[in-house]
Design an enzyme around this catalytic site. Structure first.
Site, PDB file in Angstrom:
ATOM      1  N   CYS A 136      69.649  -0.500  79.989  1.00 52.51           N
ATOM      2  CA  CYS A 136      70.596   0.507  80.508  1.00 52.51           C
ATOM      3  C   CYS A 136      71.911  -0.098  81.015  1.00 52.51           C
ATOM      4  O   CYS A 136      72.997   0.410  80.715  1.00 52.51           O
ATOM      5  CB  CYS A 136      69.931   1.301  81.632  1.00 52.51           C
ATOM      6  N   MET A 175      59.087   9.014  82.904  1.00 51.97           N
ATOM      7  CA  MET A 175      60.449   9.433  83.254  1.00 51.97           C
ATOM      8  C   MET A 175      61.391   9.449  82.059  1.00 51.97           C
ATOM      9  O   MET A 175      62.138  10.400  81.850  1.00 51.97           O
ATOM     10  CB  MET A 175      61.018   8.513  84.330  1.00 51.97           C
ATOM     11  N   HIS A 198      73.975   4.043  86.923  1.00 51.30           N
ATOM     12  CA  HIS A 198      74.204   2.646  87.301  1.00 51.30           C
ATOM     13  C   HIS A 198      75.716   2.399  87.418  1.00 51.30           C
ATOM     14  O   HIS A 198      76.505   2.820  86.562  1.00 51.30           O
ATOM     15  CB  HIS A 198      73.654   1.693  86.230  1.00 51.30           C
ATOM     16  N   GLN A 214      72.234  -0.565  90.737  1.00 50.32           N
ATOM     17  CA  GLN A 214      71.420   0.240  89.826  1.00 50.32           C
ATOM     18  C   GLN A 214      70.594   1.298  90.549  1.00 50.32           C
ATOM     19  O   GLN A 214      69.978   1.047  91.592  1.00 50.32           O
ATOM     20  CB  GLN A 214      70.504  -0.681  89.012  1.00 50.32           C
ATOM     21  N   GLY A 269      65.879   3.891  87.357  1.00 52.67           N
ATOM     22  CA  GLY A 269      65.712   2.797  86.399  1.00 52.67           C
ATOM     23  C   GLY A 269      64.390   2.072  86.572  1.00 52.67           C
ATOM     24  O   GLY A 269      63.889   1.440  85.642  1.00 52.67           O
ATOM     25  N   THR A 295      55.075  11.451  78.769  1.00 46.67           N
ATOM     26  CA  THR A 295      54.889  12.019  80.116  1.00 46.67           C
ATOM     27  C   THR A 295      55.690  11.271  81.186  1.00 46.67           C
ATOM     28  O   THR A 295      55.821  11.762  82.298  1.00 46.67           O
ATOM     29  CB  THR A 295      53.389  11.977  80.510  1.00 46.67           C
TER      30      THR A 295
END
Ligand SMILES: NC(=O)C1=CN([C@@H]2O[C@H](COP(=O)(O)OP(=O)(O)OC[C@H]3O[C@@H](n4cnc5c(N)ncnc54)[C@H](OP(=O)(O)O)[C@@H]3O)[C@@H](O)[C@H]2O)C=CC1
Ligand SMILES: N[C@@H](CC(=O)OP(=O)(O)O)C(=O)O
Length: 348
Positions: free
Chosen positions: A147, A12, A240, A174, A178, A10
C-alpha cells in the site's frame, strides 16, 4: 461479464473487494472463499462487516467455501486477499488453472511475476508468457504492490520520466486498517504512534525499484537509485500519509515537476478503465493539505493526493512533498481490480 472469485473474502481487504466488485460493469462475483472457520456459512453470517457502506445484497446468500482449488470452479479471475503465508501456498495452485490478481505480498518479488501499477509499468505484463512457460501453468499470477509503495511510486513516476533520481527518503504515517481489524490493539495505538511495521521498510525499498525497473530478457532489472524508508503506525483509520524527500542528479524547476504530476496519465486513463481515476495524482496548493481524513477518498479512493510540493534549498537538487493514498482501495483491493481491468482489456 467475466466470472470472478475472492480468496479471503471475509477479511478487511476481502470486504473491499466485495464492495468494489458487487456492481462492477465487467466482473460478476461467483465464488467467495475463506478459512475453514467460515466455510459452509452464508457470507452475511461468515463476515463481520467492517466497512461503513452496506454489505451488497447480491453477496449475502453466497455460501463461503474453503480456499482450495478443489472447491472452486467456473471462474475466470480470482482476486486474492489472503494472509501472505497462506497465499504463498495456495496462489500457485490456483494459478495452474486460473488468473490470480493478488494483493498479498507472497509472490511480488518473484522474477517472473508482474508487480503492476497499471499507470506506471503496464509492460510488466509481458512477464506472463514467461511465467506460464516456466511454470507450466494455464493461468498466471499478477500482483499489486504494498500500500505505501503504490502511493509513493505513482508520484515518483512522472519525476523519474523527466529526471535521473539519485536518492529517495520516505517517512510513512500508516493507518491502522493496514494491519487488519485485529492487527493493532486500541490500547497500543490511541494517544500514540508506533515507530515499527514489520517488513514494511524492506518492501518499500525493494518493490519501488522493481516497479520502476526495466524489462530485460526474462526478468526486471531494478531501477538504480537509492531509497530508504522509515515506517510508523498512527491513530488514523484509513489513508496512509508519506513525507517524501528526493535528491535528483541535476537542477530542476519545481513548476515542471508540479505540472508533470498534475498532468500525469497512464494506460488506464487512455483505455478509460472502469476503476481508473481521471487524475491519478491530485496536486494541492493549500499549505495544510493533504490530510488523510479529507483526501483519502479522492477519485473514489483511487487517486494519490500530493501537497506541500517544494524545492528543498538545504540540499542541492532536492525537493520534498507529502502524499496521502487510501491504503485499502488504491493501496490494496482497488489496485488489484484495476490490474484485472487492464488484463481483461489488453490480454483476454
Ligand atoms: N496492500 C495493502 O495495503 C494491504 C494489503 N493487505 C494484505 O491483504 C491480505 C489480507 O489482509 P486483511 O484483509 O487485513 O486480513 P484479514 O485477517 O482481515 O483477512 C484474512 C482473510 O483470509 C482468510 N484466511 C485466514 N486464514 C486462512 C486460512 N488458513 N485458509 C484460508 N483462508 C484464510 C480469512 O478467513 P476467515 O474470516 O475465515 O478467518 C479472511 O477471509 C494480507 O496479505 C495483507 O497483508 C492488507 C491491507 C492493506
Ligand atoms: N503492511 C501494510 C499493509 C500490508 O498488509 O501490506 P502488504 O500487502 O505489503 O503485506 C500496513 O501495515 O499498512
Amino acid at each position: 461479464m467475466l466470472k470472478v472469485g475472492i480468496l479471503g473474502a471475509t477479511g478487511m481487504v476481502g470486504q473491499r473487494f466485495v464492495s468494489l466488485l458487487a456492481d462492477h460493469p465487467d466482473f460478476e462475483i461467483e465464488v467467495l472463499t475463506a478459512s475453514p472457520r467460515s466455510a459452509g456459512k452464508k457470507y452475511e453470517d461468515a463476515a463481520k462487516w467492517y466497512l461503513d457502506i452496506e454489505m451488497p445484497e447480491s453477496v449475502k446468500d453466497i455460501t463461503v467455501v474453503n480456499t482450495d482449488p478443489k472447491e472452486v470452479e467456473d471462474v475466470d479471475i480470482l482476486f486474492s486477499a489472503l494472509p501472505s503465508n497462506i497465499a504463498a501456498k495456495v496462489e500457485p495452485k490456483f494459478a495452474e488453472k486460473y488468473i490470480v490478481a493478488s494483493n498479498a505480498s507472497a509472490m511480488r518479488m518473484e522474477p517472473d511475476v508482474p508487480l503492476l501499477i497499471p499507470e506506471v509499468n503496464p509492460e510488466s505484463l509481458d512477464l506472463i508468457e514467461i511465467q506460464q512457460e516456466k511454470r507450466g501453468w494455464e493461468g498466471f499470477i499478477v500482483t499489486n504492490p504494498n500500500c505505501s509503495t503504490i502511493a509513493l511510486t505513482l508520484t515518483l513516476k512522472p519525476i523519474y520520466d523527466l529526471f535521473d533520481i539519485k536518492r529517495v527518503y520516505v517517512a510513512t504515517m500508516q493507518a491502522v486498517s493496514g494491519a487488519g481489524y485485529a492487527g493493532v490493539p486500541s490500547m497500543a495505538i490511541l494517544d500514540n504512534i508506533i515507530p515499527f511495521i514489520s517488513g514494511e521498510e524492506e518492501k518499500i525499498e525493494t518493490e519501488t525499484l522493481k516497479i520502476l525497473g526495466t524489462l530485460k530478457d526474462d526478468s526486471i532489472e531494478p531501477a538504480k537509485f537509492k531509497i530508504t524508508a522509515s515506517c510508523h503506525r498512527v491513530p488514523v483509520l484509513d489513508g496512509h500519509t508519506e513525507a517524501v524527500f528526493i535528491e535528483l542528479e541535476e537542477n530542476f524547476d519545481i513548476e515542471d515537476i508540479k505540472d508533470a504530476m498534475a498532468k500525469f496519465k497512464g494506460l488506464p486513463q487512455k483505455l478509460n478503465l472502469p476503476s481508473a481515476p481521471k487524475k491519478p495524482i491530485i496536486v494541492l496548493d493549500d499549505e495544510d493539505r493533504p490530510q488523510p481524513r479529507i483526501d483519502r477518498d479522492n477519485e473514489n479512493g483511487m487517486a494519490v493526493t500530493v501537497g506541500r510540493l517544494r524545492k528543498d534549498n538545504t540540499i542541492e537538487n532536492s525537493l520534498k512533498y507529502v502524499l496521502v493514498g487510501h491504503n485499502t482501495i488504491r493501496g490494496a483491493a482497488g489496485a488489484s481490480v484495476l490490474n484485472a481491468e487492464l488484463i481483461k482489456e489488453t490480454i483476454l
